[in-house]
Design an enzyme around this catalytic site. Structure first.
Site, PDB file in Angstrom:
ATOM      1  N   GLY A 131      30.006 -10.483  28.248  1.00 14.10           N
ATOM      2  CA  GLY A 131      31.087 -10.410  29.231  1.00 14.10           C
ATOM      3  C   GLY A 131      32.089 -11.507  28.948  1.00 14.10           C
ATOM      4  N   ARG A 243      46.171 -10.279  32.713  1.00 12.86           N
ATOM      5  CA  ARG A 243      45.793 -11.277  33.732  1.00 12.86           C
ATOM      6  C   ARG A 243      46.944 -11.530  34.699  1.00 12.86           C
ATOM      7  NH1 ARG A 243      42.303 -14.869  29.386  1.00 12.86           N
ATOM      8  NH2 ARG A 243      40.428 -13.557  29.535  1.00 12.86           N
ATOM      9  N   GLU A 364      38.371  -9.463  34.033  1.00  9.47           N
ATOM     10  CA  GLU A 364      39.459  -9.926  33.149  1.00  9.47           C
ATOM     11  C   GLU A 364      39.364 -11.424  32.864  1.00  9.47           C
ATOM     12  OE1 GLU A 364      42.972  -8.004  32.938  1.00  9.47           O
ATOM     13  OE2 GLU A 364      42.251  -6.157  33.860  1.00  9.47           O
ATOM     14  N   GLY A 365      38.128 -11.899  32.801  1.00 14.78           N
ATOM     15  CA  GLY A 365      37.847 -13.316  32.574  1.00 14.78           C
ATOM     16  C   GLY A 365      37.580 -13.982  33.914  1.00 14.78           C
TER      17      GLY A 365
HETATM   18  N1  CAA Z   1      46.103 -14.755  21.939  1.00 13.39           N
HETATM   19  C1  CAA Z   1      45.989 -14.692  20.595  1.00 13.39           C
HETATM   20  N2  CAA Z   1      44.935 -15.226  19.913  1.00 13.39           N
HETATM   21  C2  CAA Z   1      43.979 -15.842  20.643  1.00 13.39           C
HETATM   22  C3  CAA Z   1      44.052 -15.940  22.035  1.00 13.39           C
HETATM   23  C4  CAA Z   1      45.175 -15.372  22.696  1.00 13.39           C
HETATM   24  N3  CAA Z   1      45.303 -15.437  24.022  1.00 13.39           N
HETATM   25  N4  CAA Z   1      42.962 -16.606  22.488  1.00 13.39           N
HETATM   26  C5  CAA Z   1      42.235 -16.929  21.411  1.00 13.39           C
HETATM   27  N5  CAA Z   1      42.860 -16.463  20.292  1.00 13.39           N
HETATM   28  C6  CAA Z   1      42.434 -16.624  18.902  1.00 13.39           C
HETATM   29  C7  CAA Z   1      42.233 -18.075  18.531  1.00 13.39           C
HETATM   30  O1  CAA Z   1      43.447 -18.637  18.094  1.00 13.39           O
HETATM   31  C8  CAA Z   1      41.221 -17.982  17.426  1.00 13.39           C
HETATM   32  O2  CAA Z   1      41.884 -17.576  16.255  1.00 13.39           O
HETATM   33  P1  CAA Z   1      41.349 -17.901  14.749  1.00 13.39           P
HETATM   34  O3  CAA Z   1      40.301 -16.901  14.458  1.00 13.39           O
HETATM   35  O4  CAA Z   1      42.551 -17.708  13.898  1.00 13.39           O
HETATM   36  O5  CAA Z   1      40.818 -19.302  14.751  1.00 13.39           O
HETATM   37  C9  CAA Z   1      40.339 -16.816  17.874  1.00 13.39           C
HETATM   38  O6  CAA Z   1      41.128 -16.031  18.765  1.00 13.39           O
HETATM   39  C10 CAA Z   1      39.085 -17.264  18.579  1.00 13.39           C
HETATM   40  O7  CAA Z   1      39.480 -18.070  19.678  1.00 13.39           O
HETATM   41  P2  CAA Z   1      38.448 -18.995  20.472  1.00 13.39           P
HETATM   42  O8  CAA Z   1      37.687 -19.836  19.486  1.00 13.39           O
HETATM   43  O9  CAA Z   1      39.207 -19.664  21.562  1.00 13.39           O
HETATM   44  O10 CAA Z   1      37.451 -17.898  21.058  1.00 13.39           O
HETATM   45  P3  CAA Z   1      36.187 -18.033  21.979  1.00 13.39           P
HETATM   46  O11 CAA Z   1      35.130 -17.150  21.444  1.00 13.39           O
HETATM   47  O12 CAA Z   1      35.845 -19.468  22.215  1.00 13.39           O
HETATM   48  O13 CAA Z   1      36.678 -17.342  23.344  1.00 13.39           O
HETATM   49  C11 CAA Z   1      37.636 -17.232  25.524  1.00 13.39           C
HETATM   50  C12 CAA Z   1      37.731 -17.767  24.106  1.00 13.39           C
HETATM   51  C13 CAA Z   1      38.913 -17.631  26.225  1.00 13.39           C
HETATM   52  C14 CAA Z   1      36.436 -17.770  26.263  1.00 13.39           C
HETATM   53  C15 CAA Z   1      37.567 -15.675  25.460  1.00 13.39           C
HETATM   54  O14 CAA Z   1      36.351 -15.268  24.928  1.00 13.39           O
HETATM   55  C16 CAA Z   1      37.741 -14.982  26.792  1.00 13.39           C
HETATM   56  O15 CAA Z   1      38.869 -14.802  27.257  1.00 13.39           O
HETATM   57  N6  CAA Z   1      36.621 -14.526  27.446  1.00 13.39           N
HETATM   58  C17 CAA Z   1      36.734 -13.687  28.638  1.00 13.39           C
HETATM   59  C18 CAA Z   1      36.684 -12.240  28.289  1.00 13.39           C
HETATM   60  C19 CAA Z   1      37.360 -11.376  29.300  1.00 13.39           C
HETATM   61  O16 CAA Z   1      38.374 -11.727  29.874  1.00 13.39           O
HETATM   62  N7  CAA Z   1      36.824 -10.182  29.509  1.00 13.39           N
HETATM   63  C20 CAA Z   1      37.452  -9.246  30.399  1.00 13.39           C
HETATM   64  C21 CAA Z   1      37.000  -7.877  30.100  1.00 13.39           C
HETATM   65  S1  CAA Z   1      38.199  -6.655  30.405  1.00 13.39           S
HETATM   66  C22 CAA Z   1      38.173  -6.330  32.044  1.00 13.39           C
HETATM   67  O17 CAA Z   1      37.626  -7.039  32.841  1.00 13.39           O
HETATM   68  C23 CAA Z   1      38.978  -5.150  32.390  1.00 13.39           C
HETATM   69  C24 CAA Z   1      38.684  -4.510  33.692  1.00 13.39           C
HETATM   70  O18 CAA Z   1      37.694  -3.930  33.940  1.00 13.39           O
HETATM   71  C25 CAA Z   1      39.736  -4.538  34.713  1.00 13.39           C
END
Ligand code: CAA
Length: 380
Positions: A131, A243, A364-365
């Protein structure tokens, strides 16, 4: 700095408000109780351009800006939280990634029909075991001639049982972790695709939240969205947009709770006086209204940054969602308190607002994830 809406944005606001009051609010309690997906209302929304808000005119869309999208989602959610997120998911999580990352052929193939509402969209990222950490996904896609074969399960998918087109993420190179994720557009009729369990949710109960099951699901190679191995960035970039909508949805639900609390506190008498004359109620109303305005401004700010062409607005979107979500939970909790015993019954809508609001801190996080996004951006 101009904090007013433009004439076009005000027009979208009044159109969405009028529609929501007439069409959505009268049905909101009923679909919450039955869990029935509001297909008829969604069809009517398509006619008003509310399903094509981010789709370019070239593909038959209304091509509104992102402030207008936020304003419309707020008004829809003020009447019905379920319909608010159904609309947000279709526009921002399904249409938007196709607009932004799709090839011309993919745009031609899907956007015109998504704009008219013939095809409803959904977003498949979350899985039973992933998730908050989507990079830990298990769904895999392997090439097979002109196709990819997808295997895995997605869970908690809003619009899951009602959608026709899904923006889905799968590992094409499992060893590369987040750099091995690819995004696909999957149609509900593709062989090997099926809809699984329907979730019995606490709130937002009419959103057809379902599992998606992929068993050797055959997806044509031309349905890859963006580049191979760049799907994680498609997911994150899409969530940045979406978001903002969840911020707007939270503001709409909170506003509805305040509207109802203002009216009720002037009607309800205790100790021989309307309860709004008591300072403890006034304090609640004042704090509710103040945080709603702050949440709305944060949401408009994030949408404005996107409209102004800011490349990375993750921090602004996360701040809007974080603050608006906690505002919605707090304001709806206080609304139940103002309504007292009646607030705890289904005779009034505030208990529904309270149940719907809680999801804003989860999907959505989660709020914890939004804080990570904000802190990483501050420290970068
Ligand atoms: N835009 C572009 N690139 C991004 C980015 C963004 N916003 N955020 C991260 N990246 C890129 C980073 O630059 C990095 O790039 P490189 O591979 O070039 O190094 C890569 O992505 C990995 O980034 P992180 O190391 O920061 O990734 P992470 O694994 O530590 O995760 C996190 C970061 C913010 C925790 C992310 O995993 C996250 O947002 N988690 C929550 C997931 C989520 O929101 N799920 C919702 C499901 S959908 C939903 O809910 C819909 C519904 O039903 C209504």
């Amino acid at each position: 700095m101009n904090l007013s809406l433009t004439e076009d944005q005000k027009m979208v606001q009044s159109m969405a408000r009028e529609f929501a009051l007439k069409e959505l609010e009268p049905k909101a309690a009923e679909i919450d109780a039955s869990g029935e997906f509001p297909s008829d209302s969604i069809k009517k929304m398509a006619k008003l351009g509310l399903l094509s808000m981010v789709v370019p005119e070239k593909y038959g869309g209304a091509e509104f800006d992102f402030v207008s999208l936020a304003v419309a989602i707020e008004e829809i959610s003020r009447a019905c939280g379920s319909t608010g997120v159904i609309t947000a998911v279709h526009n921002s999580l399904a249409c938007w990634p196709i607009v932004n990352w799709g090839t011309d052929a993919l745009k031609e193939k899907y956007l015109p029909r998504m704009a008219t509402g013939e095809l409803l969209g959904a977003f498949g990222l979350t899985e039973p075991n992933c998730g908050s950490d989507p990079a830990g996904m298990e769904t895999k896609a392997v090439p097979d001639g002109d196709h990819y074969l997808l295997n895995g399960t997605k869970r908690f998918i809003t619009n899951g049982g009602a959608a026709d087109v899904f923006v889905v993420f799968a590992l094409t190179d499992p060893a590369a972790k987040h750099r091995g994720i690819t995004c696909f557009v999957v149609e509900k009729d593709f062989p090997g695709f099926s809809v699984g369990k329907h979730e019995d949710l606490l709130g937002l109960r009419a959103t057809s939240n379902c599992e998606l099951i992929f068993e050797d699901c055959k997806v044509p190679k031309e349905n890859v969205l963006g580049e191979i191995g760049k799907g994680f960035k498609v997911a994150m970039g899409t969530l940045d947009v979406s978001r903002i909508d969840i911020g707007a949805q939270a503001v709409g639900i909170a506003q509805a709770a305040l509207d109802k609390s203002l009216a009720y506190s002037q009607e309800r008498k205790q100790f021989g006086r309307p309860i709004c004359e008591f300072q403890m109620i006034q304090e609640k109303l004042a704090e509710m209204a103040t945080s709603i305005l702050a949440a709305r401004l944060l949401t408009y700010n994030a949408a404005f940054q996107k409209d102004a062409g800011k490349k990375r607005f993750s921090r602004e979107a996360a701040m809007a969602k974080l603050f608006a979500a906690s505002t919605a939970v707090e304001v709806t909790r206080e609304a139940v308190q103002i309504f007292g015993g009646y607030g705890y019954t289904k005779d009034y809508p505030v208990e529904r607002y309270f149940r719907d609001a809680k999801c804003m801190e989860i999907y959505e996080g989660t709020s914890e994830i939004q804080k990570i996004v904000i802190a990483r951006s501050l420290l970068a």
